[in-house]
Write an enzyme that holds these catalytic residues in place. Sequence first.
Site, mmCIF file in Angstrom:
data_model
loop_
_atom_site.group_PDB
_atom_site.id
_atom_site.type_symbol
_atom_site.label_atom_id
_atom_site.label_comp_id
_atom_site.label_asym_id
_atom_site.label_seq_id
_atom_site.Cartn_x
_atom_site.Cartn_y
_atom_site.Cartn_z
ATOM 1 N N ASP A 188 0.181 0.480 8.108
ATOM 2 C CA ASP A 188 0.252 1.785 7.425
ATOM 3 C C ASP A 188 1.151 2.813 8.145
ATOM 4 O O ASP A 188 0.841 3.230 9.260
ATOM 5 C CB ASP A 188 -1.153 2.389 7.281
ATOM 6 C CG ASP A 188 -2.119 1.478 6.537
ATOM 7 O OD1 ASP A 188 -1.974 0.248 6.628
ATOM 8 O OD2 ASP A 188 -3.049 2.004 5.886
ATOM 9 N N GLU A 196 1.189 3.507 2.311
ATOM 10 C CA GLU A 196 0.237 4.360 1.578
ATOM 11 C C GLU A 196 0.018 5.743 2.194
ATOM 12 O O GLU A 196 -0.458 6.638 1.512
ATOM 13 C CB GLU A 196 -1.119 3.657 1.411
ATOM 14 C CG GLU A 196 -1.917 3.567 2.697
ATOM 15 C CD GLU A 196 -3.423 3.513 2.488
ATOM 16 O OE1 GLU A 196 -3.878 3.434 1.340
ATOM 17 O OE2 GLU A 196 -4.137 3.578 3.489
ATOM 18 N N HIS A 256 -4.953 5.053 -0.767
ATOM 19 C CA HIS A 256 -4.308 6.378 -0.787
ATOM 20 C C HIS A 256 -3.135 6.452 -1.773
ATOM 21 O O HIS A 256 -2.443 7.472 -1.851
ATOM 22 C CB HIS A 256 -3.840 6.782 0.612
ATOM 23 C CG HIS A 256 -4.943 7.288 1.470
ATOM 24 N ND1 HIS A 256 -5.549 8.503 1.241
ATOM 25 C CD2 HIS A 256 -5.583 6.737 2.518
ATOM 26 C CE1 HIS A 256 -6.514 8.687 2.141
ATOM 27 N NE2 HIS A 256 -6.562 7.629 2.925
ATOM 28 N N HIS A 301 -5.786 -4.918 1.805
ATOM 29 C CA HIS A 301 -6.083 -3.556 2.231
ATOM 30 C C HIS A 301 -7.587 -3.324 2.093
ATOM 31 O O HIS A 301 -8.090 -3.134 0.986
ATOM 32 C CB HIS A 301 -5.284 -2.578 1.364
ATOM 33 C CG HIS A 301 -5.219 -1.202 1.919
ATOM 34 N ND1 HIS A 301 -4.342 -0.846 2.913
ATOM 35 C CD2 HIS A 301 -5.943 -0.094 1.652
ATOM 36 C CE1 HIS A 301 -4.513 0.431 3.211
ATOM 37 N NE2 HIS A 301 -5.483 0.919 2.459
HETATM 38 FE FE LIG Z 1 -6.190 2.795 3.092
HETATM 39 FE FE LIG Z 2 -3.915 3.862 5.566
#
Ligand SMILES: [Fe+2]
Ligand SMILES: [Fe+2]
Length: 271
Positions: free
Chosen positions: A8, A39, A68, A151
């Site tokens: 991420d 994200e 997200h 995820h």
């Molecule tokens: Fe996440």
């Molecule tokens: Fe994240």
Amino acid sequence: MKVLFIGDIVGEPGRKAVKALVPILKKQHAVDVVIANGENSAGGSGITPKTAEDIFSAGVNVITSGDHLWDQKEVTLLLAEETRFLRPLNYPKGTVGNGSGVFHLDRLPQIAVLNLQGRVFMADLDNPFAAALKEVERLRQITPIVFVDMHAEATSEKIAMARMLDGQVSAVIGTHTHVQTADEQIFPGGTAYLSDAGFTGPHESVLGREIEPVIKRFLTNTPQRFAVAKERIQLQGVLVEIHDQTGRALAIQRISESWNPTMSTSDGQGN
Ligand SMILES: [Fe+2]
Ligand SMILES: [Fe+2]
């Protein structure tokens, strides 16, 4: 084929680290394909066409996402128009965007990338296990090289997914917790696995955000603004080497690279 997967990317510090380090890592490790979870790339929450372009321009080939995803409304443009951008597959039927893609880069064999989202301590999406079985079967008709970004919050859910797909996909790499785990391995069927790739951004933080407001939130249960932190920037992820013909993983190696903004010539504008 060598794949670099990046955990991420958080805010501008994360994007800058990607810009500075991806070209170096590509050369250093003879990387063929770069996949990154984006994200949190827009101010720590969500992704926009601009932050996606920043990431692509650094040499990233495919961007995945997660819970997200919807934090910035411009994401719908990306989902509708950018085939290199994926959302978790297991959103309800009719959701804009793609949960997987097959990519043909240069003279490399085709690589399929699949993005899934877990349901333990997360939103109640469609069953990711059922969705994965069906989609992997479809993708394997096209190419034996299938790379999965799972995820999810719970390690049990991530390991169970990887064990279910062992021998069917090249790698299952976890994202979302922003904490890199040390359990990289190749399962007996040839699937590379890591519970979480970690995150790319400021590590003098709580998961990439300023420390004090997060503590205050836990201490007082009152809403706080969580700005993206600034210090100790690292790019975290994993390198997976995959056999071109069989799609089996040959090697897996965690990556955690520091980047110091003072080494850069950019202007260091905050976000
Ligand atoms: Fe996440
Ligand atoms: Fe994240």
